[in-house]
Design a protein around this motif. Structure first.
Motif, short mmCIF file in Angstrom:
data_model
loop_
_atom_site.label_atom_id
_atom_site.label_comp_id
_atom_site.label_asym_id
_atom_site.label_seq_id
_atom_site.Cartn_x
_atom_site.Cartn_y
_atom_site.Cartn_z
N LYS A 177 0.86 -1.19 0.00
CA LYS A 177 0.00 0.00 0.00
C LYS A 177 0.89 1.23 0.00
O LYS A 177 1.94 1.24 0.64
N LYS A 178 0.46 2.26 -0.71
CA LYS A 178 1.22 3.51 -0.73
C LYS A 178 0.78 4.38 0.45
O LYS A 178 -0.39 4.72 0.59
N ARG A 179 1.72 4.70 1.29
CA ARG A 179 1.48 5.59 2.44
C ARG A 179 2.57 6.65 2.47
O ARG A 179 3.76 6.31 2.46
N GLY A 180 2.16 7.92 2.55
CA GLY A 180 3.15 9.00 2.64
C GLY A 180 4.13 9.03 1.49
O GLY A 180 5.31 9.36 1.67
N GLY A 181 3.66 8.65 0.29
CA GLY A 181 4.52 8.72 -0.88
C GLY A 181 5.43 7.52 -1.08
O GLY A 181 6.24 7.52 -2.01
N ARG A 182 5.32 6.51 -0.22
CA ARG A 182 6.15 5.32 -0.40
C ARG A 182 5.30 4.07 -0.26
O ARG A 182 4.25 4.09 0.38
N GLU A 187 4.51 0.42 1.20
CA GLU A 187 4.76 -0.35 2.41
C GLU A 187 3.92 -1.61 2.38
O GLU A 187 2.98 -1.73 1.59
N GLN A 188 4.24 -2.52 3.27
CA GLN A 188 3.39 -3.70 3.44
C GLN A 188 2.01 -3.24 3.93
O GLN A 188 1.89 -2.28 4.69
N LEU A 189 0.98 -3.95 3.47
CA LEU A 189 -0.39 -3.59 3.86
C LEU A 189 -0.62 -3.91 5.34
O LEU A 189 -1.14 -3.08 6.09
N ARG A 231 -2.72 -3.22 11.51
CA ARG A 231 -2.80 -2.15 10.52
C ARG A 231 -2.58 -0.82 11.22
O ARG A 231 -3.02 -0.64 12.37
N PRO A 232 -1.94 0.13 10.55
CA PRO A 232 -1.79 1.46 11.15
C PRO A 232 -3.16 2.08 11.46
O PRO A 232 -4.10 1.96 10.68
N ARG A 233 -3.24 2.70 12.61
CA ARG A 233 -4.50 3.33 13.03
C ARG A 233 -4.98 4.33 11.99
O ARG A 233 -6.20 4.52 11.81
N THR A 234 -4.07 4.96 11.30
CA THR A 234 -4.44 5.98 10.31
C THR A 234 -5.12 5.38 9.08
O THR A 234 -5.75 6.11 8.31
N ASP A 235 -5.01 4.05 8.88
CA ASP A 235 -5.70 3.41 7.75
C ASP A 235 -7.19 3.23 8.02
O ASP A 235 -7.96 2.99 7.09
#
Length: 332
Positions: A221-226, A228-230, A249-253
């Motif tokens: 998944k693309k997060r912050g322009g890069r 990463e693993q989902l 999963r990151p809370r921000t997702d």
């Protein structure tokens, strides 16, 4: 990597240490006054079942997905037992439904609940009704659980076995709660989400993670322009398996979360009877052919969208207040 998230057996001990709010402690507090029926900590039972389940098995939402199989067996002396066979490859709702079925089987086979053969058969994750018609989301118990929106919350409300709530601060949520996470703000045909069992929180590289057990497929998944693993491992050194397993999963997702907690499985028999009576009353098919219970709202979400507020009204999903959360977490 940040602090390791504890394995599920340690989480089980933490879950048992956090008491449910008692009826005596909060008068007229709505769903939060629901005490553990017959003194059973169902969250701890759920975590014990997870610890005994296999890891992996593959993930699929396509035609090769395999639903769990539930079989009722006459073991003599008027006793019926339930056997549950996990289906692989799985997806999020088939895995969590299999887990719920394992809990029913544990209680039934130990004699702590007493479902009839017909009731046990209605629990099977069947794909067709008795007359051969195809079942879809919103129809039958598995169809309700498998639906967009709030399948676990709907099934727990219809059967009376539990309650559902929102707890964005994670002050009241406990490991062993069923959890619906939404990746977007939509409900229904346009939603994107994941149904799991909540395990707790973890910090990874300074980011808050929500950790859970379920069936998932690792991607990027693309997060912050890069890229990463989902999904992230639930503890340092672990990996995310495709299919059954623990992940974070990151809370921000996560845009929204609905927690559903089992509080009284002793209500299941009466709840199933009520659902079947309503299904029979609404049936338009041949007389004598058993019809599945249909949740018309969830059935409609196959083709249309709704919103979180409507889910709350339909399934008595309550928002945890700070005072209730603090009391629930306080030592007794």
């Amino acid at each position: 990597m940040g602090t390791s998230f504890p394995v599920v057996r340690v989480v089980r001990a933490l879950a048992a240490a956090v008491a449910l709010v008692s009826c005596a402690g909060i008068a007229n507090a709505g769903p939060y006054s629901a005490r553990r029926c017959a003194g059973v900590d169902y969250n701890a039972m759920v975590l014990d079942i997870i610890a005994g389940l296999p890891t992996g098995g593959g993930y699929s939402i396509g035609s090769d997905f395999v639903a769990p199989t539930l079989q009722a067996h006459n073991v003599g002396n008027g006793r019926w037992e339930l056997r549950v066979y996990d289906g692989h490859p799985s997806h999020c709702t088939s895995a969590t439904y299999a887990l719920f079925a394992h809990l029913v089987a544990t209680l039934q086979n130990d004699g702590r609940i007493n479902l009839t053969p017909d009731q046990l058969r209605t629990l099977d994750a069947r794909q067709r009704a008795a007359d051969g018609t195809q079942l879809v989301d919103g129809q039958g118990l598995f169809g309700i659980f498998n639906s967009n929106g709030a399948g676990a919350a709907a099934l727990f409300k219809h059967t009376g076995v539990g309650m559902s709530f929102r707890d964005d601060k994670l002050a009241y949520a406990r490991p062993g709660d069923f959890l619906k996470m939404f990746w977007n703000d939509n409900v229904g045909a346009s939603e994107s989400g994941h149904q799991v069992v909540y395990l707790g929180q973890r910090q990874v590289d300074g980011r808050d993670m929500i950790c859970f057990w379920g069936s998932q497929h690792q991607r990027v998944k693309k997060r912050g322009g890069r890229k990463e693993q989902l999904y992230f491992p639930a503890k340092a050194g672990a990996k995310v398996s495709n299919g059954y397993g623990q992940a974070c999963r990151p809370r921000t997702d996560i845009k929204d979360m609905i927690f559903s907690r089992i509080t009284c499985m002793e209500h299941l028999s009466a709840g199933l009877d009520t659902m079947q009576a309503q299904a029979n009353a609404a049936a338009s098919g041949p007389i004598g052919v058993s019809r599945p219970f249909v949740d018309e709202f969830l059935y409609s979400l196959r083709r249309k969208s709704s919103d979180q507020a409507t889910l709350d009204r339909k399934y008595d999903i309550t928002t945890v207040s700070p005072s209730l959360a603090n009391l629930a977490a306080a030592p007794r």
